[in-house]
Write a protein that holds these residues in place. Structure first.
Motif, mmCIF file in Angstrom:
data_model
loop_
_atom_site.group_PDB
_atom_site.id
_atom_site.type_symbol
_atom_site.label_atom_id
_atom_site.label_comp_id
_atom_site.label_asym_id
_atom_site.label_seq_id
_atom_site.Cartn_x
_atom_site.Cartn_y
_atom_site.Cartn_z
ATOM 1 N N ASP A 197 76.290 19.502 57.485
ATOM 2 C CA ASP A 197 75.084 18.825 57.008
ATOM 3 C C ASP A 197 73.820 19.420 57.631
ATOM 4 O OD1 ASP A 197 76.102 17.116 55.152
ATOM 5 O OD2 ASP A 197 76.455 15.473 56.546
ATOM 6 N N MET A 198 73.959 19.906 58.883
ATOM 7 C CA MET A 198 72.809 20.534 59.519
ATOM 8 C C MET A 198 72.384 21.779 58.741
ATOM 9 S SD MET A 198 72.480 22.434 63.147
ATOM 10 C CE MET A 198 73.123 23.911 62.358
ATOM 11 N N PHE A 199 73.371 22.599 58.411
ATOM 12 C CA PHE A 199 73.067 23.789 57.604
ATOM 13 C C PHE A 199 72.465 23.385 56.264
ATOM 14 C CE2 PHE A 199 76.473 25.815 60.217
ATOM 15 C CZ PHE A 199 75.667 26.766 60.778
ATOM 16 N N TRP A 200 73.031 22.345 55.705
ATOM 17 C CA TRP A 200 72.601 21.896 54.391
ATOM 18 C C TRP A 200 71.134 21.483 54.394
ATOM 19 C CZ3 TRP A 200 72.891 22.072 49.503
ATOM 20 C CH2 TRP A 200 72.369 21.074 48.701
ATOM 21 N N ARG A 239 68.794 22.235 56.485
ATOM 22 C CA ARG A 239 67.876 23.341 56.763
ATOM 23 C C ARG A 239 67.841 24.340 55.624
ATOM 24 N NH1 ARG A 239 68.732 24.342 63.242
ATOM 25 N NH2 ARG A 239 67.418 22.617 63.889
ATOM 26 N N ALA A 240 68.959 24.468 54.914
ATOM 27 C CA ALA A 240 68.967 25.338 53.739
ATOM 28 C C ALA A 240 67.981 24.795 52.705
ATOM 29 C CB ALA A 240 70.373 25.428 53.140
ATOM 30 N N ASN A 278 64.423 25.516 53.812
ATOM 31 C CA ASN A 278 64.066 26.899 53.511
ATOM 32 C C ASN A 278 63.722 27.066 52.045
ATOM 33 O OD1 ASN A 278 66.400 28.474 55.813
ATOM 34 N ND2 ASN A 278 64.430 27.506 56.125
ATOM 35 N N TYR A 279 64.531 26.483 51.223
ATOM 36 C CA TYR A 279 64.340 26.636 49.788
ATOM 37 C C TYR A 279 63.025 26.025 49.335
ATOM 38 C CZ TYR A 279 65.068 26.156 44.787
ATOM 39 O OH TYR A 279 64.921 26.219 43.432
ATOM 40 N N VAL A 318 60.060 28.071 50.091
ATOM 41 C CA VAL A 318 59.889 29.142 49.117
ATOM 42 C C VAL A 318 59.156 28.632 47.890
ATOM 43 C CG1 VAL A 318 61.093 30.698 47.539
ATOM 44 C CG2 VAL A 318 61.936 30.406 49.857
#
Lengths: 110, 110
Positions: free
Chosen positions: A86-89, A91-92, A95-96, A99
């Motif tokens: 979930d942490m990666f999620w 932050r992903a 990031n998106y 953009v």
DNA sequence: CGGCACCGTAAGTGCTAGCTTACTGTTCGT
DNA sequence: ACGAACAGTAAGCTAGCACTTACGGTGCCG
């Protein structure tokens, strides 16, 4: 880093295809070692070694019944993976979105 | 096919410690290859090879800006992991609850 | 244009880890 | 108590993979 203990072992455990296959079988229903080995293209000792790893990382738990050992998924270990993922999620997504914001700013500048 | 040919490759990608370290860095903020290599104990070509794997599995995406390539987390790939993990999670809970039920039945039989 | 910065690829090497066979250890049934 | 069924451990082999150095390619700037 720091106090947040990074359980990389859990990811290592899921990194092996055979262990993922074992996890899938155990997701169906709890099973003894022999039954797992029958459904897999590896020997029983191999399965036993994989189960050892999975148990050490907390992804499965075992229960001795008679002469066999029944293994099942362990919700605690699976939850540990979910938390890290979930942490990666999150932050992903961050990031998106950044953009998207940049793209929007480019348009506004025109 | 095409877009959904990965599935298992995603776990393989996360199986390597260096690639997980790269994912952590990219979770902080998007970065070019050289910047990633500086923060890691491996050479720049090694990072480049890892990024290739991560990109093939859809976990990261890249964008060429000037002479460098900026990599960032890809929500689509991370989501793929989450979906599979949720399957394990739901079934792990189902297994656990069945155990609770059995224990309850044992008590009732006494 | 020429040198530089940044990056991907090729080729080769060392080491890890997953597999097998063989053995030992329990537990149940007869 | 003895054999069979089930499972964990030891030891050894092999294939894959993560890493390195060397090289080739492309865009930027004085």
């Amino acid at each position: 880093m720091g106090t947040y203990e990074w359980q990389s072992d859990v990811w290592d455990a899921m990194g092996d295809p055979t262990r993922r296959a074992i996890m899938e079988r155990l997701a169906e229903h709890p099973s003894p070692v022999g039954e797992l080995a029958e459904q897999l293209p590896v020997s029983r000792p191999a399965v036993s070694q994989h189960l050892k790893v999975l148990k050490e990382t907390g992804l499965v738990s075992d229960e001795t019944v008679g002469t066999r050992r029944v293994y099942r998924l362990n919700p605690v270990g699976v939850q540990a993976l979910r938390d890290q993922l979930d942490m990666f999620w999150n932050r992903a997504l961050a990031n998106y979105e950044s953009v998207v914001e940049e793209k929007a700013e480019e348009k506004e500048e025109k």
